[in-house]
Design an enzyme around this catalytic site. Structure first.
Site, PDB file in Angstrom:
ATOM      1  N   CYS A  74       0.850  -1.186   0.000  1.00 64.11           N
ATOM      2  CA  CYS A  74       0.000   0.000   0.000  1.00 64.11           C
ATOM      3  C   CYS A  74       0.888   1.238   0.000  1.00 64.11           C
ATOM      4  O   CYS A  74       1.918   1.283   0.672  1.00 64.11           O
ATOM      5  CB  CYS A  74      -0.945   0.094   1.196  1.00 64.11           C
ATOM      6  N   ARG A 104       3.776  -0.159  -4.878  1.00 63.33           N
ATOM      7  CA  ARG A 104       3.574  -0.701  -3.533  1.00 63.33           C
ATOM      8  C   ARG A 104       2.267  -1.494  -3.420  1.00 63.33           C
ATOM      9  O   ARG A 104       2.004  -2.137  -2.415  1.00 63.33           O
ATOM     10  CB  ARG A 104       3.572   0.438  -2.519  1.00 63.33           C
ATOM     11  N   TRP A 116      -2.885  -2.657  -1.647  1.00 68.59           N
ATOM     12  CA  TRP A 116      -2.618  -4.088  -1.844  1.00 68.59           C
ATOM     13  C   TRP A 116      -3.497  -4.791  -0.818  1.00 68.59           C
ATOM     14  O   TRP A 116      -3.284  -4.656   0.392  1.00 68.59           O
ATOM     15  CB  TRP A 116      -1.147  -4.396  -1.611  1.00 68.59           C
ATOM     16  N   ASN A 118      -1.628   1.910   5.822  1.00 63.16           N
ATOM     17  CA  ASN A 118      -0.764   0.857   5.286  1.00 63.16           C
ATOM     18  C   ASN A 118      -0.334   0.000   6.469  1.00 63.16           C
ATOM     19  O   ASN A 118       0.238   0.522   7.425  1.00 63.16           O
ATOM     20  CB  ASN A 118       0.465   1.485   4.603  1.00 63.16           C
ATOM     21  N   GLY A 119      -0.631  -1.298   6.400  1.00 65.69           N
ATOM     22  CA  GLY A 119      -0.240  -2.183   7.501  1.00 65.69           C
ATOM     23  C   GLY A 119      -1.386  -3.122   7.824  1.00 65.69           C
ATOM     24  O   GLY A 119      -2.301  -3.303   7.024  1.00 65.69           O
ATOM     25  N   GLU A 142      17.373 -17.886  -7.917  1.00 68.81           N
ATOM     26  CA  GLU A 142      16.892 -16.576  -8.315  1.00 68.81           C
ATOM     27  C   GLU A 142      16.310 -16.606  -9.732  1.00 68.81           C
ATOM     28  O   GLU A 142      15.298 -15.951 -10.010  1.00 68.81           O
ATOM     29  CB  GLU A 142      18.041 -15.549  -8.202  1.00 68.81           C
ATOM     30  N   LYS A 196      12.489 -15.375 -10.557  1.00 70.98           N
ATOM     31  CA  LYS A 196      12.241 -14.290 -11.519  1.00 70.98           C
ATOM     32  C   LYS A 196      11.233 -14.743 -12.570  1.00 70.98           C
ATOM     33  O   LYS A 196      10.306 -14.025 -12.903  1.00 70.98           O
ATOM     34  CB  LYS A 196      13.570 -13.931 -12.167  1.00 70.98           C
ATOM     35  N   GLU A 248       7.690 -15.127 -11.100  1.00 72.95           N
ATOM     36  CA  GLU A 248       7.119 -13.870 -10.643  1.00 72.95           C
ATOM     37  C   GLU A 248       6.518 -13.046 -11.773  1.00 72.95           C
ATOM     38  O   GLU A 248       5.448 -12.461 -11.609  1.00 72.95           O
ATOM     39  CB  GLU A 248       8.258 -13.089  -9.956  1.00 72.95           C
ATOM     40  N   HIS A 256      16.682 -37.847  -7.638  1.00 72.18           N
ATOM     41  CA  HIS A 256      16.078 -38.354  -6.402  1.00 72.18           C
ATOM     42  C   HIS A 256      14.576 -38.064  -6.379  1.00 72.18           C
ATOM     43  O   HIS A 256      13.976 -37.984  -5.312  1.00 72.18           O
ATOM     44  CB  HIS A 256      16.795 -37.769  -5.190  1.00 72.18           C
ATOM     45  N   LYS A 271       5.653  -4.252  -4.094  1.00 74.62           N
ATOM     46  CA  LYS A 271       7.098  -4.138  -3.950  1.00 74.62           C
ATOM     47  C   LYS A 271       7.601  -4.386  -2.531  1.00 74.62           C
ATOM     48  O   LYS A 271       8.514  -5.141  -2.306  1.00 74.62           O
ATOM     49  CB  LYS A 271       7.522  -2.747  -4.430  1.00 74.62           C
TER      50      LYS A 271
HETATM   51  O1  M6R Z   1      12.731  -5.254   0.210  1.00 74.17           O
HETATM   52  P1  M6R Z   1      13.260  -6.639   0.443  1.00 74.17           P
HETATM   53  O2  M6R Z   1      14.571  -6.871  -0.212  1.00 74.17           O
HETATM   54  O3  M6R Z   1      13.270  -7.024   1.890  1.00 74.17           O
HETATM   55  O4  M6R Z   1      12.211  -7.591  -0.275  1.00 74.17           O
HETATM   56  C1  M6R Z   1      12.332  -8.980  -0.194  1.00 74.17           C
HETATM   57  C2  M6R Z   1      11.434  -9.670  -1.201  1.00 74.17           C
HETATM   58  O5  M6R Z   1      10.099  -9.332  -0.987  1.00 74.17           O
HETATM   59  C3  M6R Z   1      11.797  -9.314  -2.647  1.00 74.17           C
HETATM   60  O6  M6R Z   1      13.133  -9.579  -2.917  1.00 74.17           O
HETATM   61  C4  M6R Z   1      10.919 -10.100  -3.637  1.00 74.17           C
HETATM   62  O7  M6R Z   1      11.202 -11.461  -3.536  1.00 74.17           O
HETATM   63  C5  M6R Z   1      11.138  -9.587  -5.057  1.00 74.17           C
HETATM   64  N1  M6R Z   1       9.901  -9.060  -5.564  1.00 74.17           N
HETATM   65  C6  M6R Z   1      11.554 -10.640  -6.010  1.00 74.17           C
HETATM   66  O8  M6R Z   1      11.824 -10.111  -7.271  1.00 74.17           O
END
Ligand code: M6R
Length: 605
Positions: A2, A27, A75, A99-100, A478, A482, A485, A501, A600
């Site tokens: 948010c 956000r 969000w 937000n929260g 990673e 990616k 996501e 396995h 984000k």
């Molecule tokens: O702000 P942060 O680095 O703590 O965020 C951690 C994860 O939420 C963040 O890396 C998330 O996995 C990314 N969207 C992945 O691309």
């Protein structure tokens, strides 16, 4: 999660709020809304499900007569994506954005007899109702009473009907920054919304109330005593938060990586060695620990996995990596001999923050690797090493990952030097290897067009597998995240030797396997694993160094990175994996920068 913004000043509030919400949209983007004081000091509310563009359209007919208002981009947590659940929420004389998460909202609903009065399913509306009940003409007293009843995390901006031109901001855990500028007073979840107006700002401290009027911002503690804010200055500008000709923020941020790496590494080099004097990180922090525990989420956690594979053989001490949300509840083995390394781009991820607090409570010394200056994790850690990536707007993390790695590589080097695992020459050679990774990244970025065609096969598949051994396995994690996501292709990362396995049962003709084989000492073993999947019909995309010897029949697509020291191949490999996900997302016509269901900065548990 948010985004919230408030403005009071001489300019037209609607435009400032809508522009600010566009900046904050990353956000959360389920719904958006604004509340404005009009010329008769009445509050007008406009809210819509969908992105800020929908709200902007809805606002087009509204008069431009307001100079004070608040805005929110959501969000969804409590309650579905509906107009009613969109913020701002109104209760009696109170209009509020949040937000929260208010964890005890259900109990409060019962305790204060709110059942039947609420028009939304949100926890935030409960806070608005309570604040209205507590309001007897003194905003500070009502806010203080609210904070005594609510549990959880929050950043609120509040308008009171009888206080035109005034905005009240308060936070616990969730972020809020504020600035008084030539254009008026502003408050927001993060700096991207303030940066068009100022470079100077302050973080609203927890347990304090910021009061904005058109003429100034005042900060008070909970007893109503005025407090001077600690003014900070941001070191990036508006350009950094714009696309600047790129079609997407993600592509722009992939391109920014070489520069971000230089910004993070070069100021910390002295005589060819890593030096953290300016960061106030003493060598004894690295000498005294007997183990390292890295804690993070998502991409940041994957940076930790790379660092673990790198560090243990160099430092000869145990290095553990924990997912922050698990660490909190598993009674972790951390103590005063542990160096807890907390990794977070935003510095606000709530699980990571809670893990930091737990590690501190167990006596560990904490070192945060954070991108956002002044963020909560940065402020609460014993030491902080800022990465200098500039703002990362795309939800999928790219440049933040690379600079986190750069910081971790530098820490490894400094630790190895002061603990005598490296001689000075070895440390200098290591650092120079790190710097050599930058042109290797540039090479892969320059060859990005080659990646476009390689996703043609990928985008028609529902699953993909990433395999590798040692460091290559850590990179695979990673790569898989990616791809999932932003392209919504189900992807798994496997240690190449582990496939047989169980998981190899999933390898059928045409299933894509992205095999990373850049580590000399396990190269032949990985290639054998590639043969095993190829024998079962997999579509193999093989990533190796330039001069690696492989049969041409082994891979359907073979991508080569420049020859380099094995320890640093993650940097060019990361570019390939990021571009692969990027082009897969584009190929499927998806929203690259704002993928579904995500946001984000994850400030809810
Ligand atoms: O702000 P942060 O680095 O703590 O965020 C951690 C994860 O939420 C963040 O890396 C998330 O996995 C990314 N969207 C992945 O691309």
């Amino acid at each position: 999660m948010c985004g919230i913004i408030g403005y009071s000043g001489p300019l037209e509030a609607k435009k400032i709020l809508l522009d600010g919400l566009s900046q904050l949209e990353y956000r959360g983007y389920d719904s958006a809304g604004i509340a404005l004081f009009d010329t008769l000091s009445n509050i007008r509310l406009i809210k819509r499900t969908g992105k800020v563009a929908a709200l902007r359209q809805a606002c087009a007919k509204e008069q431009d007569s307001s100079h004070c208002g608040i805005g929110h981009t959501r969000w969804a947590t409590h309650g579905g994506v509906t107009d009613a659940n969109a913020h701002p929420h109104r209760a009696g004389r109170v209009t509020l954005i949040h937000n929260g998460i208010i964890e005890n909202y259900h109990n409060l609903t019962n305790e204060f007899g709110l059942e039947g009065k609420l028009v939304s399913q949100t926890d935030s509306e409960v806070a608005a109702c309570l604040l209205d009940q507590f309001y007897r003409g003194n905003p500070l007293e009502a806010i203080k009473e609210l904070t005594l009843h609510i549990e959880g995390s929050y950043a609120f901006c509040v308008l009171f009907d009888d206080r035109p031109g005034e905005i009240y901001g308060i936070r616990k855990v969730s972020p809020l920054v504020a600035a008084y500028t030539r254009s008026g007073a502003l408050i927001a979840s993060d700096l991207t919304a303030l940066i068009p107006y100022t470079r100077k700002y302050f973080v609203v401290p927890e347990g304090h109330v910021a009061k904005l009027t058109g003429y100034k911002i005042s900060l008070y503690d909970m007893e109503g005593t005025p407090v001077s804010p600690e003014i900070m200055e941001v070191n990036w500008n508006m350009d950094s938060a714009m696309k600047n000709g790129f079609p997407h923020f993600m592509l722009k941020e992939i391109h920014e990586q070489p520069q971000a790496l230089k910004n993070t590494i070069l100021p910390r080099m002295s005589k060819g060695l890593p030096d953290f004097t300016d960061d106030n990180i003493p060598d004894e922090l690295f000498c005294q620990c007997t183990k390292i525990h890295m804690i993070a989420c998502g991409t940041a956690m994957h940076a930790g996995m790379v660092a673990r594979a790198l560090m243990e053989p160099v430092l000869h001490i145990p290095v553990t990596v924990s997912i922050a949300s698990e660490f909190r509840y598993e009674d972790p083995l951390v103590d005063q001999d542990t160096l807890a390394v907390i990794i977070s781009q935003s510095g606000e991820t709530i699980d990571t923050l809670a893990a930091l607090r737990l590690a501190k409570s167990r006596g560990s010394r904490t070192l945060a690797i954070v991108n956002v200056k002044g963020s909560t994790i940065a402020r609460e850690s014993d030491f902080v090493l800022y990465t200098h990536a500039g703002p990362e707007i795309a939800v999928a993390s790219t440049k933040a990952y690379s600079v986190q790695l750069a910081a971790l590589y530098m820490i490894t080097c400094r630790m190895a030097l002061v603990r005598k695992n490296f001689t000075k020459d070895q440390a200098a050679a290591f650092l120079s290897g790190l710097l050599d990774a930058i042109p290797a990244m540039e090479t892969m970025i320059a060859r990005k067009e080659e990646e476009k065609h390689l996703v043609t096969h990928l985008i028609n598949q529902s699953d993909a597998f990433f395999i590798g051994r040692g460091l290559d396995y850590a990179f695979s994690l990673e790569g898989a995240l990616k791809l999932k996501e932003i392209s919504y292709i189900h992807a798994e990362a496997y240690a190449a030797g582990e496939l047989k396995h169980g998981t190899i049962a999933l390898i059928a003709p045409k299933v894509p396997v992205i095999a990373i084989a850049t580590q000399e000492h396990v190269f032949l073993k990985t290639i054998s694993n590639v043969r095993e999947v190829k024998a079962r019909g997999a579509f193999v995309i093989l990533l190796t160094k330039e001069h690696a010897q492989v049969d041409s029949s082994l891979a359907d697509i073979h991508i080569r990175i420049p020859d380099m020291d094995d320890r640093f191949t993650v940097f060019p490999i990361a570019v390939i994996l990021q571009l692969m996900a990027y082009y897969a997302s584009i190929g499927k016509n998806l929203d690259v920068d704002q993928p579904r269901n995500l946001a984000k900065s994850v400030t809810v548990e």
